[in-house]
Design an enzyme around this catalytic site. Structure first.
Site, PDB file in Angstrom:
ATOM      1  N   TYR A   1      32.004 -10.385 -15.526  1.00 55.10           N
ATOM      2  CA  TYR A   1      30.950 -10.742 -16.501  1.00 55.10           C
ATOM      3  C   TYR A   1      31.179 -10.418 -17.978  1.00 55.10           C
ATOM      4  O   TYR A   1      31.443 -11.452 -18.814  1.00 55.10           O
ATOM      5  CB  TYR A   1      29.842  -9.880 -16.087  1.00 55.10           C
ATOM      6  CG  TYR A   1      29.244 -10.273 -14.662  1.00 55.10           C
ATOM      7  CD1 TYR A   1      28.886 -11.586 -14.478  1.00 55.10           C
ATOM      8  CD2 TYR A   1      29.132  -9.129 -13.595  1.00 55.10           C
ATOM      9  CE1 TYR A   1      28.353 -11.682 -13.342  1.00 55.10           C
ATOM     10  CE2 TYR A   1      28.887  -9.477 -12.484  1.00 55.10           C
ATOM     11  CZ  TYR A   1      28.356 -10.748 -12.198  1.00 55.10           C
ATOM     12  OH  TYR A   1      27.910 -10.802 -10.790  1.00 55.10           O
TER      13      TYR A   1
ATOM     14  N   MET B   1      21.847 -17.409  17.372  1.00 49.51           N
ATOM     15  CA  MET B   1      22.982 -17.434  16.168  1.00 49.51           C
ATOM     16  C   MET B   1      22.162 -16.942  14.777  1.00 49.51           C
ATOM     17  O   MET B   1      21.171 -17.242  14.643  1.00 49.51           O
ATOM     18  CB  MET B   1      23.179 -18.981  15.861  1.00 49.51           C
ATOM     19  CG  MET B   1      24.092 -19.563  17.023  1.00 49.51           C
ATOM     20  SD  MET B   1      24.599 -21.137  16.678  1.00 49.51           S
ATOM     21  CE  MET B   1      25.520 -21.782  18.153  1.00 49.51           C
TER      22      MET B   1
ATOM     23  N   HIS C   1      23.258 -12.146 -15.442  1.00 46.39           N
ATOM     24  CA  HIS C   1      23.703 -11.704 -14.199  1.00 46.39           C
ATOM     25  C   HIS C   1      24.632 -10.402 -14.145  1.00 46.39           C
ATOM     26  O   HIS C   1      24.705  -9.637 -13.288  1.00 46.39           O
ATOM     27  CB  HIS C   1      24.866 -12.698 -13.541  1.00 46.39           C
ATOM     28  CG  HIS C   1      24.929 -12.731 -12.189  1.00 46.39           C
ATOM     29  ND1 HIS C   1      24.904 -11.662 -11.170  1.00 46.39           N
ATOM     30  CD2 HIS C   1      25.271 -13.728 -11.234  1.00 46.39           C
ATOM     31  CE1 HIS C   1      24.804 -11.957 -10.080  1.00 46.39           C
ATOM     32  NE2 HIS C   1      25.181 -13.589  -9.992  1.00 46.39           N
TER      33      HIS C   1
ATOM     34  N   ASP D   1      22.132 -17.448   8.617  1.00 42.09           N
ATOM     35  CA  ASP D   1      22.949 -17.685   7.483  1.00 42.09           C
ATOM     36  C   ASP D   1      24.369 -18.122   7.866  1.00 42.09           C
ATOM     37  O   ASP D   1      24.998 -19.061   7.367  1.00 42.09           O
ATOM     38  CB  ASP D   1      23.483 -16.207   6.892  1.00 42.09           C
ATOM     39  CG  ASP D   1      24.180 -16.280   5.824  1.00 42.09           C
ATOM     40  OD1 ASP D   1      24.105 -17.058   4.877  1.00 42.09           O
ATOM     41  OD2 ASP D   1      25.303 -15.681   5.682  1.00 42.09           O
TER      42      ASP D   1
ATOM     43  N   SER E   1      25.533 -18.741  -1.820  1.00 41.23           N
ATOM     44  CA  SER E   1      24.631 -17.641  -1.454  1.00 41.23           C
ATOM     45  C   SER E   1      23.366 -17.803  -1.018  1.00 41.23           C
ATOM     46  O   SER E   1      22.828 -18.785  -1.303  1.00 41.23           O
ATOM     47  CB  SER E   1      24.574 -16.866  -3.192  1.00 41.23           C
ATOM     48  OG  SER E   1      23.845 -15.619  -2.874  1.00 41.23           O
TER      49      SER E   1
ATOM     50  N   PRO F   1      21.832 -17.035 -13.092  1.00 45.67           N
ATOM     51  CA  PRO F   1      21.140 -17.999 -11.976  1.00 45.67           C
ATOM     52  C   PRO F   1      19.480 -18.236 -12.785  1.00 45.67           C
ATOM     53  O   PRO F   1      19.216 -17.224 -13.301  1.00 45.67           O
ATOM     54  CB  PRO F   1      21.276 -16.828 -10.790  1.00 45.67           C
ATOM     55  CG  PRO F   1      22.114 -16.017 -10.983  1.00 45.67           C
ATOM     56  CD  PRO F   1      22.403 -15.862 -12.468  1.00 45.67           C
TER      57      PRO F   1
END
Length: 623
Positions: free
Chosen positions: A112, A424, A340, A427, A551, A125
């Protein structure tokens, strides 16, 4: 709109209004509320040989065999007994003993603060929330957006798999701001001082105001009081000809650092900037976006949250260095953007979830009859040099706006329910579908980044889940192969999902490869005259060129986070899987002829449907 804002501002509080008394001191936070931190384990340094072996496995689906063979030799030399790898490993292990977290400072700097691209699009974001409906402007305005300032330290400790998580990121979100530097930025946090800030900043038509959200006796303002103050700000800032000073924060960091130093030479400007930096958070009251169809609304709202739409719209109605900015548009568009450096997505969406739930409760606090003073307008003296910097920032922002393509889809066919029905991980299911979508588009696998949390460890941030695996590559290549039986495809899908789950578990326990390799590289920069060959190798560059930066940011609220790609020819993909649907945001750069956000979003939808069809039409008895 203002009333919706006012109520949300009260509702961002983490306890009931009756308990919202005063901002807390750093001593109380350090003592009572972070007491569990000392019991968290330190981030481990994985074994060197383990990381080297897993690194080679991660390269296999994304690197050509001839290049991989060369890399095997380079890795063997790096990891040999008594070699440079062991020396660097010893240095990292020494660092573990000397620091709270051997990685956290390095990560903050390299990921960053040393990063010189604009925070807009490239780092920060956005979050798109459901559109607000203003059927009764005065009545609806009594719901809104302000007491995040109140008592975030009363949040209960979060757990994952029975393990307590580090809560430090929550304490970095409020009253914090990024400060530009000519070589490296910094982050300042005023919440931990003896006298934490008691104001937020509100910006409307590019004009910034201080809004004190506590009364003189330390009690927080009520919804009605905040509404009245917001209405004062609104009505006193209807002029649209003001200079958009905030757009300066969207520049390349070196350019902004130079402009920043020039801006704060003036005493008035310096005081105004400091007031913004110290504020608990910023609220952006936006002009309406260009009209869009219902189908396009979410995508249009996403770019509104990410960059404001350009200099003609709301890009100047921001202070992009501010950690937390809530955005409410006249047209009902609603969401936020966050810088962020201090925190990842999960603490942000936790705040959102709390806000949304809290706004559903009735406000039971009586409003005092004492009139409140007019919120203070922040003044800026615009010299010719500052004016020139603003014009340059406008041009550069408009270039970024035109280059970013974002597609937000609500995949309505199913959500977490289908993967769970097949035992399952939702993600892993989505990540494998994304691998299939990419492979169908480009006929190859690519380096894929998925963020995993390291909050099981003290001051933990993130690790990389490498979703492109040997198992996922076998599945995506087999999926459209007519010579393969469906039973074989299902078996390969199950193996791919299990491999992803195993890598995820490895990552959250601090045993993945990327942060370890970064640590070894940074240790080499500190200790050695030259970088080891492993970090100069082509394969290492390929491994870090994330054509898919992804993400999962799950939230109870029906929202979605969005961010830009991390490479010029890549995609940014964020998703929030709900029980019966999935919210997706896919981004790409228009300047790259090979990428298209809309096409990738469509390919992802088809991949999800095709995998469901495969699972549901393959008889279980034959598996």
């Amino acid at each position: 709109m203002l009333g919706i804002l006012a109520r949300t501002m009260v509702k961002t509080g983490v306890v009931k209004p009756s308990r919202l008394v005063r901002p807390v001191s750093a001593a109380r936070i350090a003592g009572r509320y972070l007491s569990h931190q000392g019991g968290l384990p330190p981030l481990p340094v994985p074994p060197l040989q383990q990381t080297c072996e897993r690194y080679l496995s991660a390269l296999e689906p994304i690197v050509e065999e001839t290049e991989l063979e060369h890399t095997r030799q380079v890795v063997a030399e790096f990891a040999r007994p008594g070699g440079v790898g062991e020396r660097l490993q010893t240095g990292l292990e020494r660092r573990v003993r000397k620091t709270e977290n051997w990685l956290s400072d390095w990560w903050l700097q390299t990921a960053y603060l040393d990063y010189r691209m604009p925070v807009v699009v490239h780092s920060s974001p956005g979050v798109v929330l459901p559109r607000l409906e203003f059927s009764d402007r005065q009545g609806q305005m009594r719901y809104g957006l302000c007491r995040t300032q109140s008592r975030i330290e009363t949040l209960p400790v979060e757990y994952l798999g029975g393990q307590p998580l580090c809560m430090n990121q929550y304490y970095q979100i409020l009253s914090s701001c990024r400060i530009p530097g000519t070589k490296r930025d910094s982050v300042v946090n005023y919440a931990l001082g003896k006298r934490p800030p008691t104001h937020i900043t509100v910006v409307h038509n590019y004009q910034f105001f201080i809004l004190d959200v506590y009364n003189s006796d330390g009690s927080p303002l009520t919804v009605d009081q905040i509404y009245i103050q917001l209405e004062k700000i609104w009505s006193s800032s209807l002029q649209t000809n003001k200079e958009p000073v905030g757009i300066l924060t969207s520049q390349h960091r070196n350019t902004w650092a130079k402009a920043y130093n020039n801006l704060i030479k003036d005493k008035t400007n310096k005081e105004s900037v400091r007031a913004i930096q110290k504020s608990i958070f910023t609220v952006c009251l936006d002009a309406p976006m260009p009209r869009a169809s219902d189908e396009m609304y979410r995508s249009r709202a996403a770019v509104q949250m990410l960059h404001g739409g350009g200099s003609r719209w709301n890009s100047g109605n921001r202070w992009f260095d501010k950690t937390l900015q809530f955005i409410i548009g006249e047209d009902g568009s609603c969401g936020l953007i966050y810088e962020h450096a201090p925190a990842e997505g999960p603490p942000i969406v936790s705040i959102i979830d709390h806000v949304v739930e809290y706004t559903k409760k009735p406000d039971e606090v009586r409003t005092p009859m004492v009139p409140l003073p007019m919120p203070q307008k922040l003044r800026f003296n615009i010299t010719p040099e500052v004016k020139s910097d603003i014009e340059e920032a406008k041009q550069n922002m408009n270039i970024m706006v035109h280059d970013l393509d974002v597609k937000v889809n609500v995949f309505s066919h199913f959500g977490k329910n289908v993967p769970k029905a097949h035992k399952m991980s939702p993600d892993a299911f989505i990540q494998i579908a994304l691998q299939l979508a990419y492979y169908r588009t480009y006929q190859k696998c690519c380096a894929t980044y998925e963020s995993a949390s390291l909050r099981m460890f003290r001051l933990g941030r993130t690790e990389t889940i490498r979703s492109a695996s040997i198992a996922s590559a076998k599945f995506v290549k087999a999926m459209d192969d007519p010579s393969k039986q469906s039973t074989e495809k299902v078996a390969l899908m199950e193996k791919a999902v299990k491999a992803h789950r195993a890598y995820t578990d490895m990552a959250i326990r601090g045993q993945a490869i990327d942060r370890h390799l970064l640590g070894l590289k940074l240790q080499a920069i500190e200790d050695l005259a030259s970088l080891p060959q492993i970090f100069m190798d082509t394969s290492y560059a390929v491994a870090l060129h994330y054509n898919l930066s992804t993400s999962q940011v799950p939230a109870k609220t029906d929202c979605v986070m969005c961010f830009g790609p991390v490479v010029p020819d890549g995609y940014g993909v964020c998703y929030n899987p709900m029980e019966g649907h999935i919210n997706f945001a896919v981004s790409a750069f228009n300047s790259c002829e090979d990428t298209n956000a809309g096409n990738m979003a469509q390919s992802l939808e088809k991949a999800l449907l095709d995998i469901r069809s495969l699972l549901e039409h393959t008889p279980k008895a034959k598996l």
